[in-house]
Design an enzyme around this catalytic site. Structure first.
Site, PDB file in Angstrom:
ATOM      1  N   LYS A   1       0.831  -1.209   0.000  1.00 37.71           N
ATOM      2  CA  LYS A   1       0.000   0.000   0.000  1.00 37.71           C
ATOM      3  C   LYS A   1       0.868   1.264   0.000  1.00 37.71           C
ATOM      4  O   LYS A   1       2.089   1.190   0.196  1.00 37.71           O
ATOM      5  CB  LYS A   1      -0.931  -0.048   1.230  1.00 37.71           C
TER       6      LYS A   1
ATOM      7  N   TYR B   1     -12.290  -3.316  -2.777  1.00 31.03           N
ATOM      8  CA  TYR B   1     -12.799  -3.400  -1.401  1.00 31.03           C
ATOM      9  C   TYR B   1     -14.330  -3.420  -1.354  1.00 31.03           C
ATOM     10  O   TYR B   1     -14.913  -3.021  -0.359  1.00 31.03           O
ATOM     11  CB  TYR B   1     -12.263  -2.234  -0.574  1.00 31.03           C
TER      12      TYR B   1
ATOM     13  N   ASN C   1      -1.540  -0.324   7.414  1.00 29.84           N
ATOM     14  CA  ASN C   1      -0.953  -1.636   7.726  1.00 29.84           C
ATOM     15  C   ASN C   1      -0.156  -2.229   6.562  1.00 29.84           C
ATOM     16  O   ASN C   1       0.019  -3.439   6.460  1.00 29.84           O
ATOM     17  CB  ASN C   1      -2.015  -2.601   8.261  1.00 29.84           C
TER      18      ASN C   1
ATOM     19  N   HIS D   1      -1.581  -5.672   1.558  1.00 27.48           N
ATOM     20  CA  HIS D   1      -2.804  -6.467   1.397  1.00 27.48           C
ATOM     21  C   HIS D   1      -2.450  -7.837   0.846  1.00 27.48           C
ATOM     22  O   HIS D   1      -1.555  -7.957   0.003  1.00 27.48           O
ATOM     23  CB  HIS D   1      -3.767  -5.782   0.413  1.00 27.48           C
TER      24      HIS D   1
ATOM     25  N   GLU E   1      -9.249 -10.959  -7.470  1.00 30.90           N
ATOM     26  CA  GLU E   1      -8.382  -9.789  -7.347  1.00 30.90           C
ATOM     27  C   GLU E   1      -7.303  -9.759  -8.438  1.00 30.90           C
ATOM     28  O   GLU E   1      -6.987  -8.688  -8.964  1.00 30.90           O
ATOM     29  CB  GLU E   1      -7.756  -9.761  -5.948  1.00 30.90           C
TER      30      GLU E   1
HETATM   31  P1  RTP Z   1      -6.462  -6.325   3.490  1.00 29.83           P
HETATM   32  O1  RTP Z   1      -7.782  -6.635   2.806  1.00 29.83           O
HETATM   33  O2  RTP Z   1      -5.974  -4.922   3.251  1.00 29.83           O
HETATM   34  O3  RTP Z   1      -5.432  -7.382   3.245  1.00 29.83           O
HETATM   35  O4  RTP Z   1      -6.716  -6.384   5.039  1.00 29.83           O
HETATM   36  P2  RTP Z   1      -7.432  -7.507   5.866  1.00 29.83           P
HETATM   37  O5  RTP Z   1      -7.948  -8.604   4.998  1.00 29.83           O
HETATM   38  O6  RTP Z   1      -6.487  -7.889   6.958  1.00 29.83           O
HETATM   39  O7  RTP Z   1      -8.628  -6.684   6.475  1.00 29.83           O
HETATM   40  P3  RTP Z   1     -10.053  -6.293   5.866  1.00 29.83           P
HETATM   41  O8  RTP Z   1     -11.056  -6.627   6.878  1.00 29.83           O
HETATM   42  O9  RTP Z   1     -10.219  -6.811   4.475  1.00 29.83           O
HETATM   43  O10 RTP Z   1      -9.929  -4.709   5.819  1.00 29.83           O
HETATM   44  C1  RTP Z   1      -9.311  -4.071   4.749  1.00 29.83           C
HETATM   45  C2  RTP Z   1      -8.480  -2.930   5.257  1.00 29.83           C
HETATM   46  O11 RTP Z   1      -9.340  -1.971   5.854  1.00 29.83           O
HETATM   47  C3  RTP Z   1      -8.656  -1.320   6.901  1.00 29.83           C
HETATM   48  N1  RTP Z   1      -9.430  -1.427   8.115  1.00 29.83           N
HETATM   49  N2  RTP Z   1      -9.625  -0.410   8.904  1.00 29.83           N
HETATM   50  N3  RTP Z   1     -10.563   1.257  10.980  1.00 29.83           N
HETATM   51  C4  RTP Z   1     -10.785  -0.047  11.043  1.00 29.83           C
HETATM   52  O12 RTP Z   1     -11.319  -0.555  11.982  1.00 29.83           O
HETATM   53  C5  RTP Z   1     -10.346  -0.871   9.926  1.00 29.83           C
HETATM   54  N4  RTP Z   1     -10.588  -2.156   9.769  1.00 29.83           N
HETATM   55  C6  RTP Z   1      -9.999  -2.511   8.606  1.00 29.83           C
HETATM   56  C7  RTP Z   1      -7.315  -2.005   7.094  1.00 29.83           C
HETATM   57  O13 RTP Z   1      -6.300  -1.210   6.485  1.00 29.83           O
HETATM   58  C8  RTP Z   1      -7.498  -3.313   6.352  1.00 29.83           C
HETATM   59  O14 RTP Z   1      -6.266  -3.791   5.854  1.00 29.83           O
END
Ligand code: RTP
Length: 151
Positions: A12, A52, A115, A118, A129
């Site tokens: 990212k 997303y 973070n 992805h 994707e």
């Molecule tokens: P990613 O898709 O980026 O690999 O992350 P992930 O599966 O670990 O998490 P996901 O639930 O898909 O969420 C996508 C991205 O959204 C941001 N996020 N912010 N503010 C919050 O509570 C929150 N929760 C998620 C994070 O940057 C996450 O990577």
């Protein structure tokens, strides 16, 4: 080869601006995975919202799209045995503060919204994707000519 699959990985804008792309690529290479697609781009709003789309009802969706479109992203496709689930282990938890040291987020991040990386969460998601971010002609199927003991 059993369970050979592909996953979509994106570094990212925070990871790109902090100059840790090389470290991240090194981890996947050292693990034994094969890079079959890579490019940098500033994602369009349309691409980010589609990527997303499962999160569009979340309160952080707008911030997430604003952030991912705010700068360069390195989009990659990595191939190898069980690479989808293994990449998620290498990446760590969504919240970097819950991520163990030794994982990418555990080593490089503290903020859930910054973070670094992805990774696809399932084989089907990875297929979706990869076709969203890459044209078929941008992916390279190749076999190593040495170190055949890995693959
Ligand atoms: P990613 O898709 O980026 O690999 O992350 P992930 O599966 O670990 O998490 P996901 O639930 O898909 O969420 C996508 C991205 O959204 C941001 N996020 N912010 N503010 C919050 O509570 C929150 N929760 C998620 C994070 O940057 C996450 O990577």
């Amino acid at each position: 080869m059993a369970r050979t699959e592909r996953t979509f990985i994106a570094v990212k804008p925070d990871g790109m601006n902090r100059g840790i792309l090389g470290n991240i690529i090194s981890r996947f290479e050292a693990k034994g995975y094969k890079l079959v697609g890579i490019k940098t781009l500033v994602p369009s709003k349309q691409l980010a919202e589609e990527h997303y789309s499962a999160l569009k009802e979340k309160p952080f969706f707008k911030d997430l799209v604003d952030f991912i479109t705010s700068g360069p992203v390195c989009a990659m496709v990595w191939e190898g045995e069980q690479v989808v689930v293994t990449a998620r282990k290498m990446i760590g938890e969504t919240n970097p503060l819950s991520s163990a040291p030794g994982t990418i987020r555990g080593d490089f991040a503290v903020d859930v919204g910054r973070n670094v990386i992805h990774g696809s969460d399932a084989v089907e998601t990875a297929q979706r994707e990869i076709s969203l971010w890459f044209e078929q002609g941008e992916l390279t199927a190749w076999e190593p000519t040495s170190a055949v003991w890995i693959y």
